[in-house]
Design a protein around this motif. Structure first.
Motif, PDB file in Angstrom:
ATOM      1  N   ARG B 261       0.817  -1.215   0.000  1.00  0.00           N
ATOM      2  CA  ARG B 261       0.000   0.000   0.000  1.00  0.00           C
ATOM      3  C   ARG B 261       0.852   1.266   0.000  1.00  0.00           C
ATOM      4  O   ARG B 261       0.466   2.291  -0.569  1.00  0.00           O
ATOM      5  CB  ARG B 261      -0.893  -0.034   1.240  1.00  0.00           C
ATOM      6  N   THR B 262       1.985   1.178   0.617  1.00  0.00           N
ATOM      7  CA  THR B 262       2.865   2.347   0.709  1.00  0.00           C
ATOM      8  C   THR B 262       3.402   2.769  -0.673  1.00  0.00           C
ATOM      9  O   THR B 262       3.874   3.884  -0.837  1.00  0.00           O
ATOM     10  CB  THR B 262       4.046   2.053   1.653  1.00  0.00           C
ATOM     11  N   GLU B 263       3.337   1.872  -1.636  1.00  0.00           N
ATOM     12  CA  GLU B 263       3.827   2.186  -2.993  1.00  0.00           C
ATOM     13  C   GLU B 263       2.677   2.559  -3.937  1.00  0.00           C
ATOM     14  O   GLU B 263       2.912   2.930  -5.083  1.00  0.00           O
ATOM     15  CB  GLU B 263       4.518   0.960  -3.610  1.00  0.00           C
ATOM     16  N   LEU B 264       1.458   2.390  -3.481  1.00  0.00           N
ATOM     17  CA  LEU B 264       0.309   2.456  -4.395  1.00  0.00           C
ATOM     18  C   LEU B 264       0.141   3.823  -5.049  1.00  0.00           C
ATOM     19  O   LEU B 264      -0.037   3.939  -6.263  1.00  0.00           O
ATOM     20  CB  LEU B 264      -0.979   2.074  -3.650  1.00  0.00           C
ATOM     21  N   ARG B 265       0.229   4.875  -4.222  1.00  0.00           N
ATOM     22  CA  ARG B 265      -0.028   6.217  -4.749  1.00  0.00           C
ATOM     23  C   ARG B 265       0.983   6.562  -5.849  1.00  0.00           C
ATOM     24  O   ARG B 265       0.644   7.094  -6.896  1.00  0.00           O
ATOM     25  CB  ARG B 265       0.051   7.225  -3.607  1.00  0.00           C
TER      26      ARG B 265
END
Lengths: 285, 276
Positions: B261-265
Motif C-alpha cells: 500500500r505504501t507504494e500504491l499512490r
C-alpha cells in the motif's frame, strides 16, 4: 402473464415446495428441451483453450426454420450422470465455451437461446485456481457485445453469478416453478446465519419464485407449467416454452443490431428502476 | 520499485492524513505492539508487512490529492425492498450504519491524483460486508458512464463479500448493470485500474474487480469467488495455506501486480502519466 389458458396455480405451494419442484430429479433438463425444440441438434464441445465443461451443453440446431445456437446448463438424472455433469455447476471452461459459441453465433448471425438451470458456479478449489470469478465477469461483460438476439429462460434453478453468467439476454423468461436468486437458499443461510440448515427461512426471505421475479421486473414472462409441474409432462412444458421463446425471439430478429445492443444495455442498466417507482413490494402478482 | 522512484512524477500534492481506525493492541501479523501514530503515517501497514483493512474514507484520503475529492451521488439510499426481517430487519441495519457515519458499501466521486483528474470508487467493507447493493451498483455504473464520455481514468478499490443477500436477485443484477457500463468504458478506451484489497469475493470479484486494464492486489489480500468456508463445506477439500491470497492470484494469472500500500499512490501516479 400467461397465454395458455390456465392461470398459474394460485399458490398453495410453499416457497420451499416450489424449490423442490425446481430441483425435481424428473424435471426436464436443457437437453430434454433442446432435443424437442431442434431435433437436428448437434452438440459442439470445448472452450478452445483448455477443456470442455459437461455442466454446460452448447451447439447448433434448426429452430423454426433458422439455425440457432443453443446453450444450457445440464444436470444428470442417474448418480453417475449427475457426477459427470457436476450437478450443472460450471467451471471456468464452461463460461469460456459459452462465449466461444456466442462469437460463433455472431459470425454467422445465428440467434442464441440460453437455458438456465444451475445451483451456481462450482464452489471448488479447481474452479478458483482456474479463475472462475474472472471467467464469469468476462462473460457477463461480453454478452453485452454479442450482436445477435439472445433469449434466456430459467428452466429450473437460477443460482447466483453462475446463472447470471449465462443470463445476460435481450429477454429473460422463467418457467412457473423455477427459481432465480442472488444465492441458493443454502448459501444465503450460510452467509447470513453461518448455518445452512436455515435454508427454508432464507428461501422465504429471498423472493426467488417466478412471481417475485416478474413483480420485480427481472423477467419478462412466466411460462405456465402443466398441472402438477413440469416433470409430469415433458412434451407439454417443452411446447409451452417453445412458443414463448419463439414469440420473444420473433420480435428481436427484426431489430437493427445497434438498437438491440442499446436495449440490452438499458434492460440491465435500469433493471432496478422500481426503486424509485415502488419502494415497497411484496408478492402481489 | 526503484525504477518508479526515479520517475519524473513528483508527488507535488500529497494525499490527506488517514483517519483513525480501530486497531488491536498487537499486530495480528507479527504480534508486536502497535504504535498507532507511526502506523497511521505508514498507511496502516505494519513493518512486518501486515496490511490493516481500510474503509472508503481512508482510501479517499490516501489516493485523492488533498482537497480535491468531490463525492457524487452520496445521497442515494438503499431501501428494504424484500421486507427482510431475520436475523435483523435490513432497514434498521442500514439506518444504524448511516448513523455511524458510513455511506453505503461504495462511495464514488472525482478527484485528482498528483494533479491528474480521476474517477475514484472505493468499497467499504464495514457497510454490510462491502456488499454490492442497488445503490453501490448505481454509483459505480453512473461513474463509469461519466468516465466513458469524459475519458477520465477510473480507479477502483475493492473490499467486498459479494452481492448483498438482503436485496435479493436485484443485488445479483448489479453484476450485469455494472459490467454493462464497464464494457462501454473499455470500448471508449478509458484506462481502468483496479486495486483489490482484503477481502474481495463473490459477485464483486465476478464483475468489475478482476476486469481492470491493470489489476493491482495488496499483499496477503484474500481474493476469490467462493469463500474458503463454503468451499470446505461443499467439497470437504483441504485448502493449502495461501489459497486465494493475492500471491496465489498472481501465480494463477489473475492480477498483474502485488504491491504494498505504501507504494500504491506512486504507482497510480506513474500509470496516469503512462496512460494519458
Amino acid at each position: 402473464m400467461t397465454r395458455h389458458g390456465r392461470k398459474p396455480e394460485e399458490t398453495t405451494l410453499s416457497v420451499w415446495q416450489v424449490i423442490e419442484l425446481a430441483r425435481h430429479q424428473d424435471r426436464p433438463y436443457s437437453l430434454d428441451y433442446i432435443r424437442r425444440l431442434a431435433p437436428d441438434f448437434i452438440e459442439l464441445h470445448g472452450d478452445r483453450l483448455s477443456g470442455d465443461d459437461p455442466a454446460l451443453v452448447g451447439g447448433i440446431g434448426t429452430w423454426h426454420g433458422r439455425t440457432t445456437v443453443f446453450l444450457g446448463h445440464q444436470k444428470g438424472r442417474s448418480l453417475k450422470e449427475r457426477v459427470a455433469r457436476n450437478w450443472g455447476m460450471m467451471h471456468p471452461e464452461g463460461y469460456r465455451k459459452a462465449i466461444r459459441l456466442a462469437h460463433h453465433a455472431a459470425k454467422f448471425r445465428f440467434p442464441i437461446v440460453s437455458l438456465i438451470d444451475t445451483p451456481g458456479a462450482y464452489p471448488g478449489a479447481g474452479a478458483e485456481e482456474r479463475g472462475i470469478a474472472a471467467a464469469i465477469a468476462a462473460a457477463i461483460m461480453e454478452w453485452f457485445r454479442i450482436p445477435v438476439p439472445i433469449v434466456a429462460a430459467v428452466i429450473g434453478e437460477g443460482g447466483s453469478g453462475g446463472a447470471l453468467g449465462m443470463g445476460v439476454a435481450d429477454r429473460v423468461i422463467m418457467l412457473e416453478n423455477s427459481i432465480y436468486s442472488v444465492a441458493s437458499p443454502e448459501a444465503a443461510a450460510s452467509i447470513v446465519w453461518r448455518d445452512n440448515a436455515r435454508k427454508v427461512e432464507a428461501a422465504e426471505q429471498l423472493q426467488l419464485t417466478s412471481r417475485d421475479l416478474l413483480a420485480m421486473g427481472v423477467v419478462e414472462e412466466v411460462v405456465t407449467e402443466p398441472k402438477g409441474s413440469a416433470h409430469v409432462d415433458h412434451d407439454a412444458v417443452a411446447t409451452a416454452l417453445d412458443e414463448a421463446l419463439h414469440r420473444h425471439m420473433q420480435s428481436l430478429l427484426t431489430q437493427p443490431t445497434e438498437d438491440l445492443l442499446q436495449h440490452r444495455y438499458e434492460r440491465f442498466r435500469y433493471i432496478d428502476s422500481l426503486v424509485h417507482a415502488e419502494p415497497q413490494f411484496g408478492p402481489k402478482v | 520499485m526503484s525504477a518508479l522512484a526515479k520517475t519524473a512524477v513528483e508527488l507535488r500534492i500529497a494525499g490527506s492524513k488517514l483517519p483513525a481506525i480501530p486497531l488491536p493492541t498487537n499486530c495480528p501479523g507479527c504480534g508486536v505492539a502497535l504504535e498507532i501514530e507511526a502506523l497511521r503515517k505508514h498507511n496502516y501497514v505494519c513493518d512486518c508487512g501486515h496490511h490493516f483493512r481500510l474503509g472508503a474514507d481512508a482510501w479517499i484520503a490516501l489516493i485523492a490529492d488533498r482537497g480535491s475529492w468531490q463525492e457524487r451521488w452520496g445521497d442515494i439510499r438503499s431501501h428494504d425492498l424484500l421486507n427482510w426481517k431475520v436475523p435483523k430487519p435490513y432497514q434498521e441495519v442500514v439506518e444504524q450504519l448511516l448513523e455511524d457515519g458510513l455511506n453505503e458499501a461504495v462511495r464514488t466521486g472525482t478527484c485528482t491524483l498528483a494533479g491528474r483528474p480521476i474517477w475514484l470508487a472505493a468499497f467499504d467493507f464495514r457497510f454490510v460486508g462491502g456488499t454490492l447493493s442497488i445503490v453501490a451498483g448505481e454509483r459505480l455504473a453512473r461513474g463509469m458512464e461519466q468516465a466513458s464520455s469524459s475519458g477520465i481514468p477510473y480507479v477502483l478499490v475493492s473490499a467486498s463479500g459479494g452481492a448483498r443477500m438482503q436485496e435479493g436477485v436485484l443485488a445479483l443484477m448489479q453484476l450485469a448493470k455494472v459490467n454493462a457500463a464497464l464494457g462501454r468504458m473499455h470500448a471508449a478506451g478509458v484506462p481502468y485500474f483496479s486495486v483489490l484489497t482484503d477481502p474481495t469475493f463473490g459477485g464483486t470479484a465476478a464483475s468489475l474487480a478482476l476486469l481492470g486494464d491493470i489489476n493491482i492486489a495488496e499483499p496477503g489480500a484474500a481474493i476469490g469467488f467462493t469463500g474458503p468456508r463454503v468451499i470446505k463445506q461443499a467439497t470437504y477439500a483441504d485448502l493449502p495455506p495461501g489459497f486465494q491470497s493475492a500471491e496465489f492470484q498472481l501465480a494463477h494469472g489473475q492480477v498483474d501486480l502485488v504491491l504494498p500500500r505504501t507504494e500504491l499512490r506512486r504507482l497510480l501516479a506513474h500509470l496516469l502519466e503512462m496512460y494519458p
